[in-house]
Design a protein around this motif. Structure first.
Motif, PDB file in Angstrom:
ATOM      1  N   GLN A 138       0.814  -1.208   0.000  1.00 44.37           N
ATOM      2  CA  GLN A 138       0.000   0.000   0.000  1.00 44.37           C
ATOM      3  C   GLN A 138       0.848   1.260   0.000  1.00 44.37           C
ATOM      4  OE1 GLN A 138      -2.494  -0.971   3.373  1.00 44.37           O
ATOM      5  NE2 GLN A 138      -4.265  -1.203   2.014  1.00 44.37           N
ATOM      6  N   LEU A 139       1.868   1.280   0.820  1.00 45.70           N
ATOM      7  CA  LEU A 139       2.749   2.445   0.858  1.00 45.70           C
ATOM      8  C   LEU A 139       3.554   2.572  -0.421  1.00 45.70           C
ATOM      9  CD1 LEU A 139       4.079   2.185   4.520  1.00 45.70           C
ATOM     10  CD2 LEU A 139       2.348   3.753   3.644  1.00 45.70           C
ATOM     11  N   LEU A 140       4.043   1.460  -0.929  1.00 47.09           N
ATOM     12  CA  LEU A 140       4.879   1.468  -2.124  1.00 47.09           C
ATOM     13  C   LEU A 140       4.100   1.921  -3.356  1.00 47.09           C
ATOM     14  CD1 LEU A 140       7.710   0.886  -3.139  1.00 47.09           C
ATOM     15  CD2 LEU A 140       6.995  -1.469  -3.548  1.00 47.09           C
ATOM     16  N   SER A 141       2.824   1.545  -3.445  1.00 47.21           N
ATOM     17  CA  SER A 141       2.036   1.904  -4.627  1.00 47.21           C
ATOM     18  C   SER A 141       1.896   3.420  -4.775  1.00 47.21           C
ATOM     19  CB  SER A 141       0.665   1.241  -4.595  1.00 47.21           C
ATOM     20  OG  SER A 141      -0.126   1.770  -3.560  1.00 47.21           O
ATOM     21  N   GLN A 142       1.961   4.170  -3.674  1.00 46.31           N
ATOM     22  CA  GLN A 142       1.912   5.632  -3.763  1.00 46.31           C
ATOM     23  C   GLN A 142       3.068   6.149  -4.614  1.00 46.31           C
ATOM     24  OE1 GLN A 142       2.181   6.778   0.335  1.00 46.31           O
ATOM     25  NE2 GLN A 142       0.080   6.170   0.810  1.00 46.31           N
ATOM     26  N   VAL A 143       4.240   5.564  -4.429  1.00 53.24           N
ATOM     27  CA  VAL A 143       5.437   6.010  -5.144  1.00 53.24           C
ATOM     28  C   VAL A 143       5.501   5.416  -6.545  1.00 53.24           C
ATOM     29  CG1 VAL A 143       7.962   6.049  -5.114  1.00 53.24           C
ATOM     30  CG2 VAL A 143       6.682   6.328  -2.989  1.00 53.24           C
ATOM     31  N   THR A 144       5.230   4.131  -6.682  1.00 49.98           N
ATOM     32  CA  THR A 144       5.307   3.516  -8.009  1.00 49.98           C
ATOM     33  C   THR A 144       4.261   4.115  -8.951  1.00 49.98           C
ATOM     34  OG1 THR A 144       3.959   1.633  -7.267  1.00 49.98           O
ATOM     35  CG2 THR A 144       6.363   1.363  -7.224  1.00 49.98           C
ATOM     36  N   ASP A 145       3.081   4.422  -8.438  1.00 46.86           N
ATOM     37  CA  ASP A 145       2.072   5.074  -9.271  1.00 46.86           C
ATOM     38  C   ASP A 145       2.528   6.476  -9.676  1.00 46.86           C
ATOM     39  OD1 ASP A 145       0.500   2.828  -8.991  1.00 46.86           O
ATOM     40  OD2 ASP A 145      -0.922   3.761  -7.603  1.00 46.86           O
ATOM     41  N   TYR A 146       3.045   7.230  -8.722  1.00 47.83           N
ATOM     42  CA  TYR A 146       3.484   8.603  -8.998  1.00 47.83           C
ATOM     43  C   TYR A 146       4.576   8.646 -10.066  1.00 47.83           C
ATOM     44  CZ  TYR A 146       5.219  13.332  -8.292  1.00 47.83           C
ATOM     45  OH  TYR A 146       5.605  14.638  -8.490  1.00 47.83           O
ATOM     46  N   PHE A 147       5.562   7.742  -9.960  1.00 48.47           N
ATOM     47  CA  PHE A 147       6.690   7.718 -10.898  1.00 48.47           C
ATOM     48  C   PHE A 147       6.454   6.784 -12.087  1.00 48.47           C
ATOM     49  CE2 PHE A 147       8.900   9.200  -7.022  1.00 48.47           C
ATOM     50  CZ  PHE A 147       9.456  10.365  -7.532  1.00 48.47           C
TER      51      PHE A 147
END
Length: 127
Positions: free
Chosen positions: A45-54
């Motif tokens: 859940q936390l990682l998807s914030q960054v992978t989605d953004y980039f």
């Protein structure tokens, strides 16, 4: 010139943030570098914030997290699954975050790289 197959692995939000410039450079050099992204699955859940953004898409997800696991169990499962994936994919190099997990994991699968040993790189650098 053959395409360099780089196996890029991370699992936490801070690691993903540090790897984002490397991923951007790999995309910029798409004819020279094939980036194979491997997530450890530690914090989806936390990682998807960054992978989605980039706009980072995973090719491999180790899905390592289990309820009540010890750090030793997590590390053992991570090493075993990384060995399997590296044997299957046979990358030219392995790119990991320069933090403690990266220092532990980078030497282990060195023999799985096609053109020689794995080389831990400080996050944010691409040699």
């Amino acid at each position: 010139m053959p395409v360099l197959r780089a196996f890029i692995t991370f699992g936490t939000r801070p690691e993903a943030i540090k790897m984002a410039p490397i991923m951007d450079e790999c995309r910029r050099r798409a004819g020279q570098i094939e980036a194979i992204v491997c997530l450890s699955g530690q914090h989806h859940q936390l990682l998807s914030q960054v992978t989605d953004y980039f706009n980072i898409r995973a090719d491999v997800d180790l899905a390592l997290m289990r309820p009540g696991q010890s750090p030793a169990e997590l590390t053992a499962r991570c090493l075993a699954q990384l060995d399997r994936e590296l044997a299957r994919i046979r990358p030219d190099c392995l790119v990991v975050d320069g933090g403690r997990p990266g220092r532990i994991l980078a030497p282990r699968p060195a023999g799985a790289c096609r053109s020689g040993p794995a080389n831990g790189q400080p996050a944010g650098s691409l040699a």
